[in-house]
Design a protein around this motif. Sequence first.
Motif, PDB file in Angstrom:
ATOM      1  N   GLU A   1       0.835  -1.202   0.000  1.00  0.00           N
ATOM      2  CA  GLU A   1       0.000   0.000   0.000  1.00  0.00           C
ATOM      3  C   GLU A   1       0.871   1.253   0.000  1.00  0.00           C
ATOM      4  O   GLU A   1       2.003   1.241   0.484  1.00  0.00           O
ATOM      5  CB  GLU A   1      -0.908   0.052   1.234  1.00  0.00           C
ATOM      6  CG  GLU A   1      -1.826  -1.137   1.424  1.00  0.00           C
ATOM      7  CD  GLU A   1      -1.316  -2.114   2.443  1.00  0.00           C
ATOM      8  OE1 GLU A   1      -2.136  -2.812   3.075  1.00  0.00           O
ATOM      9  OE2 GLU A   1      -0.080  -2.186   2.625  1.00  0.00           O
TER      10      GLU A   1
ATOM     11  N   LEU B   1      -5.404   6.252  -1.820  1.00  0.00           N
ATOM     12  CA  LEU B   1      -4.574   5.104  -1.476  1.00  0.00           C
ATOM     13  C   LEU B   1      -4.400   4.211  -2.693  1.00  0.00           C
ATOM     14  O   LEU B   1      -5.325   4.047  -3.496  1.00  0.00           O
ATOM     15  CB  LEU B   1      -5.202   4.305  -0.340  1.00  0.00           C
ATOM     16  CG  LEU B   1      -5.532   5.059   0.948  1.00  0.00           C
ATOM     17  CD1 LEU B   1      -6.076   4.083   1.987  1.00  0.00           C
ATOM     18  CD2 LEU B   1      -4.325   5.789   1.480  1.00  0.00           C
ATOM     19  N   SER B   2      -3.206   3.633  -2.795  1.00  0.00           N
ATOM     20  CA  SER B   2      -2.909   2.702  -3.876  1.00  0.00           C
ATOM     21  C   SER B   2      -2.415   1.395  -3.294  1.00  0.00           C
ATOM     22  O   SER B   2      -1.779   1.372  -2.232  1.00  0.00           O
ATOM     23  CB  SER B   2      -1.833   3.275  -4.805  1.00  0.00           C
ATOM     24  OG  SER B   2      -2.233   4.488  -5.384  1.00  0.00           O
ATOM     25  N   CYS B   3      -2.701   0.313  -3.987  1.00  0.00           N
ATOM     26  CA  CYS B   3      -2.226  -1.010  -3.573  1.00  0.00           C
ATOM     27  C   CYS B   3      -1.751  -1.751  -4.818  1.00  0.00           C
ATOM     28  O   CYS B   3      -2.507  -1.912  -5.777  1.00  0.00           O
ATOM     29  CB  CYS B   3      -3.334  -1.789  -2.888  1.00  0.00           C
ATOM     30  SG  CYS B   3      -2.909  -3.502  -2.480  1.00  0.00           S
TER      31      CYS B   3
ATOM     32  N   TRP C   1     -10.264  -2.844   0.586  1.00  0.00           N
ATOM     33  CA  TRP C   1      -9.631  -2.073   1.653  1.00  0.00           C
ATOM     34  C   TRP C   1     -10.395  -2.296   2.953  1.00  0.00           C
ATOM     35  O   TRP C   1     -11.631  -2.283   2.967  1.00  0.00           O
ATOM     36  CB  TRP C   1      -9.641  -0.588   1.309  1.00  0.00           C
ATOM     37  CG  TRP C   1      -8.769  -0.251   0.144  1.00  0.00           C
ATOM     38  CD1 TRP C   1      -9.129  -0.181  -1.169  1.00  0.00           C
ATOM     39  CD2 TRP C   1      -7.365   0.054   0.186  1.00  0.00           C
ATOM     40  NE1 TRP C   1      -8.051   0.145  -1.948  1.00  0.00           N
ATOM     41  CE2 TRP C   1      -6.953   0.295  -1.134  1.00  0.00           C
ATOM     42  CE3 TRP C   1      -6.427   0.151   1.217  1.00  0.00           C
ATOM     43  CZ2 TRP C   1      -5.635   0.630  -1.460  1.00  0.00           C
ATOM     44  CZ3 TRP C   1      -5.126   0.483   0.894  1.00  0.00           C
ATOM     45  CH2 TRP C   1      -4.739   0.709  -0.427  1.00  0.00           C
TER      46      TRP C   1
ATOM     47  N   TYR D   1      -5.686  -1.221   5.291  1.00  0.00           N
ATOM     48  CA  TYR D   1      -5.048  -2.423   4.777  1.00  0.00           C
ATOM     49  C   TYR D   1      -5.670  -2.831   3.447  1.00  0.00           C
ATOM     50  O   TYR D   1      -6.896  -2.851   3.296  1.00  0.00           O
ATOM     51  CB  TYR D   1      -5.220  -3.582   5.760  1.00  0.00           C
ATOM     52  CG  TYR D   1      -4.553  -3.390   7.093  1.00  0.00           C
ATOM     53  CD1 TYR D   1      -5.234  -2.802   8.157  1.00  0.00           C
ATOM     54  CD2 TYR D   1      -3.226  -3.798   7.296  1.00  0.00           C
ATOM     55  CE1 TYR D   1      -4.615  -2.622   9.387  1.00  0.00           C
ATOM     56  CE2 TYR D   1      -2.611  -3.620   8.524  1.00  0.00           C
ATOM     57  CZ  TYR D   1      -3.306  -3.034   9.562  1.00  0.00           C
ATOM     58  OH  TYR D   1      -2.700  -2.858  10.780  1.00  0.00           O
ATOM     59  N   CYS D   2      -4.807  -3.206   2.533  1.00  0.00           N
ATOM     60  CA  CYS D   2      -5.246  -3.779   1.268  1.00  0.00           C
ATOM     61  C   CYS D   2      -5.425  -5.279   1.457  1.00  0.00           C
ATOM     62  O   CYS D   2      -4.664  -5.922   2.193  1.00  0.00           O
ATOM     63  CB  CYS D   2      -4.200  -3.502   0.198  1.00  0.00           C
ATOM     64  SG  CYS D   2      -4.613  -4.121  -1.454  1.00  0.00           S
TER      65      CYS D   2
ATOM     66  N   THR E   1      -1.264   1.173   5.768  1.00  0.00           N
ATOM     67  CA  THR E   1      -0.801   2.550   5.642  1.00  0.00           C
ATOM     68  C   THR E   1      -1.668   3.425   6.544  1.00  0.00           C
ATOM     69  O   THR E   1      -2.888   3.274   6.585  1.00  0.00           O
ATOM     70  CB  THR E   1      -0.837   3.028   4.177  1.00  0.00           C
ATOM     71  OG1 THR E   1      -0.266   4.328   4.079  1.00  0.00           O
ATOM     72  CG2 THR E   1      -2.246   3.058   3.609  1.00  0.00           C
TER      73      THR E   1
END
Length: 115
Positions: free
Chosen positions: A6, A20-22, A36, A94-95, A109
């Motif tokens: 993440e 947010l990116s994962c 997420w 959390y992803c 993150t």
Amino acid sequence: QVQLVESGGGLVQPGGSLRLSCAASGSILSIYAMGWYRQAPGKQRELVATVTIGRNTNYADSVKGRFTISRDNANNMVYLQMNSLKPEDTAVYYCHAEQGLRGYWGQGTQVTVSS
């Protein structure tokens, strides 16, 4: 094995936005759903949003209309656009990836919403 990383967390003022990116890597074939979750201090981890490989989405009631989940299957990415953030959105995000009967988690993150 699937690895999830993440990025994009941080400190933002109430009413602000974060994305947010994962990134998923490893044995990524047949990942059905990605999503997420978040965990605030002293609370259980809870669902925020999920998206299937067919791009069907599901959201927690608390984030509907403010958060948008999206998925880039070609690049094995999932995103969470968070708008109109509130202090109660503060948590570790959390992803998660679902592959058959197995689930995988990223390291998390931190998102902090505070003035």
